[in-house]
Design a protein around this motif. Structure first.
Motif, PDB file in Angstrom:
ATOM      1  N   SER A  11       0.698  -1.331  -0.282  1.00 26.84           N
ATOM      2  CA  SER A  11      -0.006   0.336  -0.015  1.00 26.84           C
ATOM      3  C   SER A  11       0.618   1.275  -0.092  1.00 26.84           C
ATOM      4  CB  SER A  11      -0.577  -0.369   1.150  1.00 26.84           C
ATOM      5  OG  SER A  11      -0.389  -0.337   2.279  1.00 26.84           O
ATOM      6  N   PHE A  12       1.628   1.301   0.516  1.00 34.49           N
ATOM      7  CA  PHE A  12       2.786   2.099   1.025  1.00 34.49           C
ATOM      8  C   PHE A  12       3.612   2.651  -0.776  1.00 34.49           C
ATOM      9  CE2 PHE A  12       3.811   1.700   4.951  1.00 34.49           C
ATOM     10  CZ  PHE A  12       3.265   1.984   5.841  1.00 34.49           C
ATOM     11  N   SER A  13       4.195   1.259  -1.495  1.00 32.12           N
ATOM     12  CA  SER A  13       4.081   1.828  -2.773  1.00 32.12           C
ATOM     13  C   SER A  13       3.099   2.295  -3.861  1.00 32.12           C
ATOM     14  CB  SER A  13       4.958   0.141  -3.542  1.00 32.12           C
ATOM     15  OG  SER A  13       3.953  -0.657  -3.644  1.00 32.12           O
ATOM     16  N   VAL A  15       0.852   4.708  -2.681  1.00 30.73           N
ATOM     17  CA  VAL A  15       0.742   6.046  -2.950  1.00 30.73           C
ATOM     18  C   VAL A  15       2.296   6.805  -3.158  1.00 30.73           C
ATOM     19  CG1 VAL A  15       1.482   7.823  -1.147  1.00 30.73           C
ATOM     20  CG2 VAL A  15      -0.243   5.821  -0.239  1.00 30.73           C
ATOM     21  N   HIS A  16       3.332   5.707  -2.811  1.00 26.14           N
ATOM     22  CA  HIS A  16       3.686   6.010  -4.056  1.00 26.14           C
ATOM     23  C   HIS A  16       4.280   6.606  -5.330  1.00 26.14           C
ATOM     24  CE1 HIS A  16       8.619   7.172  -3.697  1.00 26.14           C
ATOM     25  NE2 HIS A  16       8.663   6.704  -5.221  1.00 26.14           N
ATOM     26  N   LEU A 113       2.983  13.907  -0.200  1.00 28.57           N
ATOM     27  CA  LEU A 113       2.685  12.451  -1.174  1.00 28.57           C
ATOM     28  C   LEU A 113       4.266  12.196  -0.122  1.00 28.57           C
ATOM     29  CD1 LEU A 113      -0.010  12.151  -3.221  1.00 28.57           C
ATOM     30  CD2 LEU A 113      -0.009  11.975  -0.661  1.00 28.57           C
ATOM     31  N   ASN A 117       4.206   9.595   2.821  1.00 32.79           N
ATOM     32  CA  ASN A 117       4.949   8.081   2.339  1.00 32.79           C
ATOM     33  C   ASN A 117       6.539   7.315   3.129  1.00 32.79           C
ATOM     34  OD1 ASN A 117       4.095   5.708   0.940  1.00 32.79           O
ATOM     35  ND2 ASN A 117       5.397   5.155  -0.748  1.00 32.79           N
ATOM     36  N   VAL A 121       6.971   4.721   5.499  1.00 37.60           N
ATOM     37  CA  VAL A 121       7.788   3.241   4.813  1.00 37.60           C
ATOM     38  C   VAL A 121       8.593   2.847   6.025  1.00 37.60           C
ATOM     39  CG1 VAL A 121       9.365   2.446   3.082  1.00 37.60           C
ATOM     40  CG2 VAL A 121       7.007   2.958   2.633  1.00 37.60           C
TER      41      VAL A 121
END
Length: 134
Positions: A11-13, A15-16, A113, A117, A121
């Motif tokens: 999910s972090f990737s 957002v990235h 963002l 993010n 992470v």
């Protein structure tokens, strides 16, 4: 490593990826304004150049760096925006709330963002390392 940890990183990737896409849109729009409006460099006063150093140049630089180093790039973009607002209000003596300066915030959303993010992470990776050591 648990499935939940993989899901969190995934999910972090996402957002990235969203930050990257929005940074392309933001940088493209800024470039269109500069090119389309016949950016007259000779008409800019010296004290206005200080503001331009931070927005759009610092913000764009931060978003580009954010593609590879999210925290650093986000910090450059957000810091540049804050410096731009400081110069706009204190040095150029412009009214912050009566003008369209809040629009500049919208162009910097990808920088926020990237920063958020990247920090999340780093925090998640630190927690995973701690649980793996236990």
């Amino acid at each position: 490593m648990s499935i939940l940890a993989f899901h969190r990183i995934d999910s972090f990737s996402t957002v990235h990826l969203i930050a990257r896409i929005l940074s392309i849109v933001s940088i493209g729009t800024i470039l269109l304004f500069m090119i389309g409006e016949n950016f007259g460099m000779t008409k800019i006063a010296p004290k206005e150049w200080l503001g331009l150093l931070f927005f759009p140049f610092g913000v764009v630089l931060g978003m580009l760096v954010g593609w590879w180093r999210a925290v650093l790039g986000g910090a450059i973009a957000v810091g540049s925006l804050l410096a731009f607002y400081f110069i706009f209000v204190w040095v150029l003596d412009e009214s912050f709330w009566q003008s369209a300066t809040l629009i500049f915030f919208i162009f910097t959303i990808p920088g926020f963002l990237f920063l958020i993010n990247g920090l999340l992470v780093q925090s998640a990776l630190k927690k995973m390392r701690q649980t793996n050591e236990e």
